[in-house]
Design a protein around this motif. Structure first.
Motif, PDB file in Angstrom:
ATOM      1  N   ILE A 120      40.827  35.617  30.731  1.00  0.00           N
ATOM      2  CA  ILE A 120      40.433  36.746  29.897  1.00  0.00           C
ATOM      3  C   ILE A 120      39.027  37.153  30.306  1.00  0.00           C
ATOM      4  CG2 ILE A 120      40.098  37.590  27.544  1.00  0.00           C
ATOM      5  CD1 ILE A 120      41.962  35.339  26.604  1.00  0.00           C
ATOM      6  N   LEU A 121      38.881  38.384  30.802  1.00  0.00           N
ATOM      7  CA  LEU A 121      37.624  38.849  31.375  1.00  0.00           C
ATOM      8  C   LEU A 121      37.078  40.005  30.547  1.00  0.00           C
ATOM      9  CD1 LEU A 121      38.784  38.855  35.116  1.00  0.00           C
ATOM     10  CD2 LEU A 121      37.711  36.998  33.843  1.00  0.00           C
ATOM     11  N   ASP A 122      35.881  39.827  30.009  1.00  0.00           N
ATOM     12  CA  ASP A 122      35.246  40.846  29.169  1.00  0.00           C
ATOM     13  C   ASP A 122      34.508  41.840  30.057  1.00  0.00           C
ATOM     14  OD1 ASP A 122      33.927  42.317  27.248  1.00  0.00           O
ATOM     15  OD2 ASP A 122      33.459  40.575  26.012  1.00  0.00           O
ATOM     16  N   LEU A 123      34.797  43.124  29.871  1.00  0.00           N
ATOM     17  CA  LEU A 123      34.157  44.166  30.671  1.00  0.00           C
ATOM     18  C   LEU A 123      32.760  44.524  30.166  1.00  0.00           C
ATOM     19  CD1 LEU A 123      37.233  46.530  31.111  1.00  0.00           C
ATOM     20  CD2 LEU A 123      36.223  45.052  32.860  1.00  0.00           C
ATOM     21  N   ASN A 124      32.403  44.064  28.948  1.00  0.00           N
ATOM     22  CA  ASN A 124      31.123  44.438  28.344  1.00  0.00           C
ATOM     23  C   ASN A 124      30.939  45.961  28.319  1.00  0.00           C
ATOM     24  OD1 ASN A 124      29.943  42.089  27.403  1.00  0.00           O
ATOM     25  ND2 ASN A 124      29.132  41.553  29.414  1.00  0.00           N
ATOM     26  N   HIS A 125      32.017  46.649  28.058  1.00  0.00           N
ATOM     27  CA  HIS A 125      31.998  48.119  28.040  1.00  0.00           C
ATOM     28  C   HIS A 125      33.179  48.569  27.204  1.00  0.00           C
ATOM     29  CE1 HIS A 125      32.854  52.213  29.450  1.00  0.00           C
ATOM     30  NE2 HIS A 125      31.607  52.279  29.873  1.00  0.00           N
ATOM     31  N   TYR A 126      32.915  49.303  26.133  1.00  0.00           N
ATOM     32  CA  TYR A 126      33.976  49.756  25.240  1.00  0.00           C
ATOM     33  C   TYR A 126      34.163  51.267  25.369  1.00  0.00           C
ATOM     34  CZ  TYR A 126      36.928  50.163  21.116  1.00  0.00           C
ATOM     35  OH  TYR A 126      37.986  50.397  20.278  1.00  0.00           O
ATOM     36  N   SER A 127      35.373  51.681  25.659  1.00  0.00           N
ATOM     37  CA  SER A 127      35.766  53.090  25.650  1.00  0.00           C
ATOM     38  C   SER A 127      37.284  53.126  25.583  1.00  0.00           C
ATOM     39  CB  SER A 127      35.242  53.823  26.894  1.00  0.00           C
ATOM     40  OG  SER A 127      35.867  53.334  28.070  1.00  0.00           O
ATOM     41  N   GLN A 128      37.841  54.311  25.474  1.00  0.00           N
ATOM     42  CA  GLN A 128      39.290  54.427  25.364  1.00  0.00           C
ATOM     43  C   GLN A 128      39.940  54.335  26.742  1.00  0.00           C
ATOM     44  OE1 GLN A 128      40.626  57.568  22.794  1.00  0.00           O
ATOM     45  NE2 GLN A 128      42.750  57.353  23.451  1.00  0.00           N
ATOM     46  N   LYS A 129      39.928  53.144  27.290  1.00  0.00           N
ATOM     47  CA  LYS A 129      40.505  52.899  28.615  1.00  0.00           C
ATOM     48  C   LYS A 129      42.025  52.882  28.508  1.00  0.00           C
ATOM     49  CE  LYS A 129      36.439  50.204  29.927  1.00  0.00           C
ATOM     50  NZ  LYS A 129      35.772  50.320  28.593  1.00  0.00           N
ATOM     51  N   GLU A 130      42.674  53.701  29.341  1.00  0.00           N
ATOM     52  CA  GLU A 130      44.118  53.873  29.241  1.00  0.00           C
ATOM     53  C   GLU A 130      44.852  53.658  30.555  1.00  0.00           C
ATOM     54  OE1 GLU A 130      45.900  54.546  26.526  1.00  0.00           O
ATOM     55  OE2 GLU A 130      44.288  54.891  25.092  1.00  0.00           O
ATOM     56  N   ALA A 131      44.127  53.485  31.668  1.00  0.00           N
ATOM     57  CA  ALA A 131      44.802  53.417  32.967  1.00  0.00           C
ATOM     58  C   ALA A 131      44.050  52.483  33.908  1.00  0.00           C
ATOM     59  CB  ALA A 131      44.895  54.804  33.587  1.00  0.00           C
ATOM     60  N   VAL A 132      44.808  51.751  34.725  1.00  0.00           N
ATOM     61  CA  VAL A 132      44.207  50.820  35.679  1.00  0.00           C
ATOM     62  C   VAL A 132      45.095  50.740  36.918  1.00  0.00           C
ATOM     63  CG1 VAL A 132      45.385  48.827  34.621  1.00  0.00           C
ATOM     64  CG2 VAL A 132      43.291  48.464  35.957  1.00  0.00           C
ATOM     65  N   CYS A 133      44.474  50.552  38.076  1.00  0.00           N
ATOM     66  CA  CYS A 133      45.214  50.293  39.314  1.00  0.00           C
ATOM     67  C   CYS A 133      44.349  49.456  40.238  1.00  0.00           C
ATOM     68  CB  CYS A 133      45.639  51.591  39.997  1.00  0.00           C
ATOM     69  SG  CYS A 133      44.276  52.585  40.664  1.00  0.00           S
ATOM     70  N   PHE A 134      44.970  48.822  41.220  1.00  0.00           N
ATOM     71  CA  PHE A 134      44.249  48.090  42.262  1.00  0.00           C
ATOM     72  C   PHE A 134      43.950  49.031  43.419  1.00  0.00           C
ATOM     73  CE2 PHE A 134      45.740  44.339  40.070  1.00  0.00           C
ATOM     74  CZ  PHE A 134      44.834  43.345  40.408  1.00  0.00           C
ATOM     75  N   LYS A 135      42.687  49.047  43.833  1.00  0.00           N
ATOM     76  CA  LYS A 135      42.297  49.763  45.049  1.00  0.00           C
ATOM     77  C   LYS A 135      42.542  48.883  46.264  1.00  0.00           C
ATOM     78  CE  LYS A 135      38.301  52.102  47.128  1.00  0.00           C
ATOM     79  NZ  LYS A 135      36.844  52.385  46.959  1.00  0.00           N
TER      80      LYS A 135
END
Length: 289
Positions: A243-258
């Motif tokens: 479990i990795l904390d981003l230390n950043h809160y926003s309405q994150k809705e999408a993720v992909c690997f570059k």
């Protein structure tokens, strides 16, 4: 999907951004305010694809790393609630039309499309429709609202879906389902359950992505990443989970690997915040004390 974040979210974002483990890669075009899924191009181009959720066009947008729209691809399929975007090893894209806020839908589906620079209107190659056999009421009771979904990926000719819990008494349970990647109507197979935590704002799953080499995948929330590694086949829960904390809160809705170690994350535009694409190095995130 429209989620309204209150003053607490604003203060969390303001306080945490200075210590963030993520960096802003670019701002998204103004028209892309509600990005719900993204996928890095697998044909060697320096760009990614994004989609938006319900209430928006049935389009896939090609965007470069400067945040410039390169192309809009109109898809001949209804955007009931497109919630995630993934691809297979050949680079075919899959649109997850399975957003189900009220747990009432019986038309859940995934569309396969291929992209080309010469065509702006795309007809899906085929449609994968499916149902959850565990759901018998539409909607179920408020304590059993487990059948919304905003996260999936494709691997070895199967789709893996991770549901979004909207139940009263939220406990972070996400259901893990497996569906064959082939035309037709299918029963989703329940592989297991995983609990992310009891804080909805930080623990509800909003996206997923698998690495190009297939060795790891992530689940996303507004503030965290769950990293799954060292699993065998699709026995995901018996591998290593971080479990990795981003230390950043926003309405994150999408993720992909570059690439195998770099994530791109997109958040929705909310007044003066969001509407960005961020870059995250997983090794740096894991090394954080």
């Amino acid at each position: 999907m429209k989620i309204y974040i209150g003053l607490l979210s604003f203060f969390l974002c303001s306080c945490q951004e200075t210590n963030s483990e993520i960096t802003t890669l670019c701002k998204l075009p103004k028209k892309l305010k509600e990005v719900s899924g993204m996928q890095w191009a697998k044909n060697g181009g320096n760009f990614f694809y994004v989609i938006q959720d319900s209430g928006n066009e049935s389009s896939v947008y090609k965007v470069n790393t400067k945040g410039e729209q390169i192309q809009e691809l109109f898809v001949n399929a209804k955007n009931t609630d497109w919630e995630d975007l993934t691809s297979d090893k050949e680079g075919n894209l899959y649109l997850g039309d399975f957003g189900n806020n009220d747990n009432e839908r019986k038309d859940l589906s995934i569309y396969k499309i291929t992209t080309t620079e010469k065509v702006d209107i795309i007809k899906p190659k085929y449609k994968v429709s499916f149902y959850y056999p565990e759901q018998t009421d539409f909607p179920p009771s408020k304590k059993e609202l487990l059948y919304d979904c905003e996260a999936f990926f494709e691997q070895n000719d199967f789709f893996y879906l991770f549901t979004k819990n909207r139940s009263k008494g939220f406990d972070g349970t996400t259901l893990i389902y497996k569906i064959p990647n082939k035309d037709g109507h299918h029963e989703a197979k329940l592989l297991g359950k995983y609990k992310t935590g009891d804080d909805y704002n930080n623990s509800a799953i909003t996206g997923s992505a698998i690495s190009p080499d297939g060795s790891k995948f992530v689940l996303l929330s507004h503030s965290k990443i769950w990293l799954f590694e060292n699993f065998k086949s699709d026995d995901f829960l018996n591998g290593k989970i971080s479990i990795l904390d981003l230390n950043h809160y926003s309405q994150k809705e999408a993720v992909c690997f570059k690439d195998n170690n770099t994530l791109l994350i997109a958040d929705e535009k909310d007044k003066k915040t969001g509407g960005n694409v961020y870059e995250v190095n997983l090794e740096s995130l894991k090394a954080k004390p």
